[in-house]
Design an enzyme around this catalytic site. Structure first.
Site, short mmCIF file in Angstrom:
data_model
loop_
_atom_site.label_atom_id
_atom_site.label_comp_id
_atom_site.label_asym_id
_atom_site.label_seq_id
_atom_site.Cartn_x
_atom_site.Cartn_y
_atom_site.Cartn_z
N ASN A 29 1.01 -0.93 -0.15
CA ASN A 29 -0.20 -0.22 -0.02
C ASN A 29 0.94 1.48 0.05
OD1 ASN A 29 -1.63 2.10 0.34
ND2 ASN A 29 -2.78 1.68 2.78
N GLU A 71 -5.51 -4.94 10.33
CA GLU A 71 -4.48 -3.65 10.00
C GLU A 71 -5.00 -3.20 12.12
OE1 GLU A 71 -2.41 -3.20 6.91
OE2 GLU A 71 -4.24 -1.65 6.99
N LYS A 107 0.17 4.51 -0.04
CA LYS A 107 -0.63 5.56 0.71
C LYS A 107 -0.45 6.62 -0.78
CE LYS A 107 -0.26 2.98 4.85
NZ LYS A 107 -0.01 3.47 6.31
N SER A 124 3.09 -2.14 10.39
CA SER A 124 4.60 -2.00 11.29
C SER A 124 5.11 -3.34 10.42
CB SER A 124 5.00 -2.18 12.30
OG SER A 124 4.78 -0.53 12.19
N GLU A 138 -6.45 5.24 7.26
CA GLU A 138 -6.60 6.21 7.41
C GLU A 138 -7.87 6.71 7.22
OE1 GLU A 138 -2.48 5.31 5.13
OE2 GLU A 138 -1.65 5.49 6.76
N HIS A 152 -9.67 1.51 4.91
CA HIS A 152 -8.43 2.43 5.11
C HIS A 152 -8.71 3.16 6.20
CE1 HIS A 152 -4.54 2.49 6.56
NE2 HIS A 152 -3.73 1.82 5.81
N GLY A 194 2.12 1.91 11.07
CA GLY A 194 2.93 2.95 11.19
C GLY A 194 3.73 3.30 12.47
P1 13P Z 1 2.77 0.38 7.47
O1 13P Z 1 3.37 -1.13 7.32
O2 13P Z 1 3.64 1.53 6.96
O3 13P Z 1 2.79 0.29 9.56
O4 13P Z 1 1.08 0.97 7.04
C1 13P Z 1 0.37 -0.60 7.17
C2 13P Z 1 -0.64 0.02 7.17
O5 13P Z 1 -1.26 0.97 6.22
C3 13P Z 1 -1.17 -0.33 5.13
O6 13P Z 1 -2.26 -0.62 4.57
#
Ligand code: 13P
Length: 253
Positions: A11, A170, A13, A214, A103, A101, A176
């Protein structure tokens, strides 16, 4: 080592430009070189909507699949300034789409809005990576199961083609942050998602459930001890071909 199909999904982002094709290309070459191995593995990269068409055109032979990260709920075209629909993303070359997601939930996306987006994406025959997970506050209050159950129940309808949906667990607090769940806890939560999904949708078919949060080349080995995990949704580390490839290599070491 298990020989069950495992997913490695990136992903990206809000990252990348046309020059980032070199990352895609290296991962594609890695996938090509290891295609003769007996390992069952699927690599998917979910990139920004601005790049999907370009990457799709530029990849001559595809040993990886491409996807995007969100869409508007409205089907087709409409008066929604700045938005793109599942139809437009499909036409631009997406095979997969991440929905739900955290976010985006944080920006106000609700379960019922996610449900509409899933309907739209399924109509375009996109494969959905549906994200669920609890916040730290919810975890500390012992509400993880309640949250997971309600996210599944209120975003999916019983009429869906379940073959087109992969769940991604997740935990919000692990995204992150370099914090990952305890392995026993993770096992319990993944099992809960699988069992509950089957119960809610009265099916004997076990859904695919990924872990995300992570994941890196150092901690991936820990996760390989949990056969219930069907793969990984990788954020930051998927923005580097080396980090992403190392995760895959180390998983099978
Ligand atoms: P990270 O691997 O940066 O923690 O992000 C995970 C994520 O949000 C995948 O969708």
């Amino acid at each position: 080592m298990t020989n069950k199909l495992k997913y490695f999904i990136g992903n990206w982002k809000m990252f990348g430009d046309f020059g980032s094709f070199k990352i895609i290309n290296k991962i594609n070459q890695f996938s090509y070189k290891s295609k003769k191995q007996t390992i069952k593995r699927k690599i998917i990269l979910c990139v920004p909507s601005t790049l999907i068409h370009f990457f799709n055109q530029k990849l001559k032979s595809k040993f990886i699949s491409l996807g995007v990260q969100n869409c508007h709920y409205h089907q087709g075209y409409g008066p929604f300034t700045g938005s793109v629909s599942a139809l437009m993303l499909k036409k631009a070359g997406a095979d997969y789409i991440i929905l739900g997601h955290s976010e985006n939930r944080f920006e106000g996306e609700t379960n019922s809005l996610i449900k509409k987006k899933i309907i739209s994406a399924l109509k375009q025959k996109l494969n959905i990576i549906f994200c669920i997970g609890e916040t730290l506050k919810e975890k500390n209050k012992g509400k993880t199961f309640t949250i997971l159950r309600s996210q599944i129940r209120s975003s999916l309808s019983k009429k869906f083609n379940m073959n087109k949906i992969i769940l991604a667990y997740e935990p919000v607090w692990s995204i992150g942050t370099n914090k990952i769940p305890r392995i026993d806890e993770l096992k319990k939560n993944i099992e809960f998602i699988k069992t509950n999904f089957k119960k809610i949708f009265k099916t004997t078919k076990t859904p695919k459930v990924l872990y995300g949060g992570s994941v890196n080349a150092k901690n991936i080995k820990l996760f390989s001890s949990v056969p219930q995990i069907d793969g990984f949704l990788i954020g930051g580390a998927s923005q580097s071909s080396k980090k992403f490839i190392d995760i895959i290599i180390n998983y099978y070491k």
